[in-house]
Design a protein around this motif. Structure first.
Motif, short mmCIF file in Angstrom:
data_model
loop_
_atom_site.label_atom_id
_atom_site.label_comp_id
_atom_site.label_asym_id
_atom_site.label_seq_id
_atom_site.Cartn_x
_atom_site.Cartn_y
_atom_site.Cartn_z
N UNK A 186 34.82 56.37 34.37
CA UNK A 186 35.32 55.26 33.55
C UNK A 186 36.83 55.27 33.39
N UNK A 187 37.42 56.45 33.26
CA UNK A 187 38.85 56.53 32.99
C UNK A 187 39.65 57.24 34.07
N UNK A 188 38.97 57.93 34.98
CA UNK A 188 39.70 58.72 35.96
C UNK A 188 39.66 58.19 37.37
N UNK A 189 38.53 57.66 37.80
CA UNK A 189 38.38 57.25 39.19
C UNK A 189 38.48 55.74 39.38
N UNK A 190 37.78 54.99 38.55
CA UNK A 190 37.71 53.54 38.74
C UNK A 190 39.03 52.80 38.48
N UNK A 191 39.78 53.09 37.40
CA UNK A 191 41.02 52.34 37.17
C UNK A 191 42.04 52.42 38.31
N UNK A 192 42.28 53.59 38.92
CA UNK A 192 43.21 53.59 40.05
C UNK A 192 42.70 52.78 41.25
N UNK A 193 41.40 52.81 41.47
CA UNK A 193 40.85 52.02 42.59
C UNK A 193 40.99 50.53 42.31
N UNK A 194 40.72 50.11 41.07
CA UNK A 194 40.89 48.69 40.70
C UNK A 194 42.35 48.28 40.85
N UNK A 195 43.26 49.13 40.42
CA UNK A 195 44.69 48.82 40.54
C UNK A 195 45.10 48.71 41.99
N UNK B 19 38.55 40.74 37.69
CA UNK B 19 39.05 40.54 36.33
C UNK B 19 40.57 40.52 36.30
N UNK B 20 41.17 41.50 36.94
CA UNK B 20 42.64 41.58 36.96
C UNK B 20 43.23 40.38 37.70
N UNK B 21 42.65 40.04 38.83
CA UNK B 21 43.18 38.92 39.63
C UNK B 21 42.99 37.58 38.92
N UNK B 22 41.93 37.43 38.15
CA UNK B 22 41.77 36.20 37.36
C UNK B 22 42.84 36.13 36.28
N UNK B 23 43.20 37.27 35.71
CA UNK B 23 44.29 37.29 34.73
C UNK B 23 45.62 36.92 35.37
N UNK B 24 45.87 37.45 36.56
CA UNK B 24 47.10 37.12 37.29
C UNK B 24 47.11 35.64 37.65
N UNK B 25 45.99 35.15 38.15
CA UNK B 25 45.89 33.73 38.51
C UNK B 25 46.06 32.83 37.31
N UNK B 26 45.51 33.24 36.17
CA UNK B 26 45.65 32.45 34.95
C UNK B 26 47.10 32.37 34.51
N UNK B 27 47.80 33.51 34.54
CA UNK B 27 49.22 33.50 34.15
C UNK B 27 50.06 32.66 35.11
N UNK B 28 49.78 32.79 36.40
CA UNK B 28 50.57 32.06 37.39
C UNK B 28 50.34 30.55 37.28
N UNK B 29 49.08 30.14 37.22
CA UNK B 29 48.81 28.70 37.17
C UNK B 29 49.20 28.10 35.82
N UNK B 30 49.04 28.85 34.73
CA UNK B 30 49.45 28.33 33.43
C UNK B 30 50.96 28.17 33.37
N UNK B 31 51.69 29.14 33.93
CA UNK B 31 53.15 29.02 33.98
C UNK B 31 53.59 27.84 34.82
N UNK B 32 52.93 27.66 35.96
CA UNK B 32 53.26 26.52 36.82
C UNK B 32 52.94 25.22 36.09
#
Length: 182
Positions: free
Chosen positions: A132-141, A29-42
């Protein structure tokens, strides 16, 4: 890791495969957001030069791909993470009741029944937020940051060093400083 956090993670033990699936979907999800911003900017900056439309086709397809994949990955990540949290919660309830049942009623006379039940339910329900708020978000980041740095290193190695330094500063240094100031 503190002993309290270790004990909570032991009580709310989660299957590694489900955690890995949830982290992978969150990172997607995060990487698709990054890819969307990068390709849209390009695409915007390249289209401003008014090239032939065929030279923009790959960027257009990438913007569409990331734009459609991101919400699907987000939905699947939410589904997976809440399924994980609810399964962990159910297992924690079962283990808690199995441990407290031999104590009843002889050793629990000092507590009112409703009060004890209310405490147990609220304590176990608060474990829902552990993953949901303590373990998974740091791993995703961590996963999405590592993939972003690797992609940046493939494109422009000096940019990956700057990106890695920024991610470490934002993900490690800022929380440490904030914790020290409190």
């Amino acid at each position: 890791m503190t002993s309290t956090r270790r004990r909570l993670l032991a009580l709310a033990a989660a299957p590694r495969r489900r955690v890995a699936l949830t982290v992978a979907l969150g990172a997607a999800t995060v990487l698709c957001g990054v890819g969307l911003m990068a390709t849209a900017g390009y695409l915007i900056s390249r289209a401003a030069e008014r090239p032939a439309v065929l030279s923009l086709t790959v960027a257009i397809v990438c913007v569409r791909f990331f734009g459609l994949t991101r919400p699907v990955a987000r939905y699947l990540e939410r589904l997976s993470s809440h399924d994980l949290a609810l399964r962990v919660l159910a297992n924690a309830r079962v283990r808690t009741y199995e441990r407290i049942e031999p104590l009843a009623p002889a050793r629990l006379d000092a507590y009112r029944r409703g009060d004890l039940l209310s405490r147990l339910v609220s304590d176990i329900d608060s474990l829902q937020n552990l993953h949901l708020r303590g373990t998974l978000p740091p791993l995703v980041a961590l996963v999405s940051g590592a993939v972003s740095v690797a992609v940046a290193a493939a494109v422009l190695p000096t940019a990956s060093v700057v990106l890695a330094a920024g991610l470490v500063a934002g993900g490690v240094a800022v929380p440490l400083v904030t914790g020290a100031v409190r």
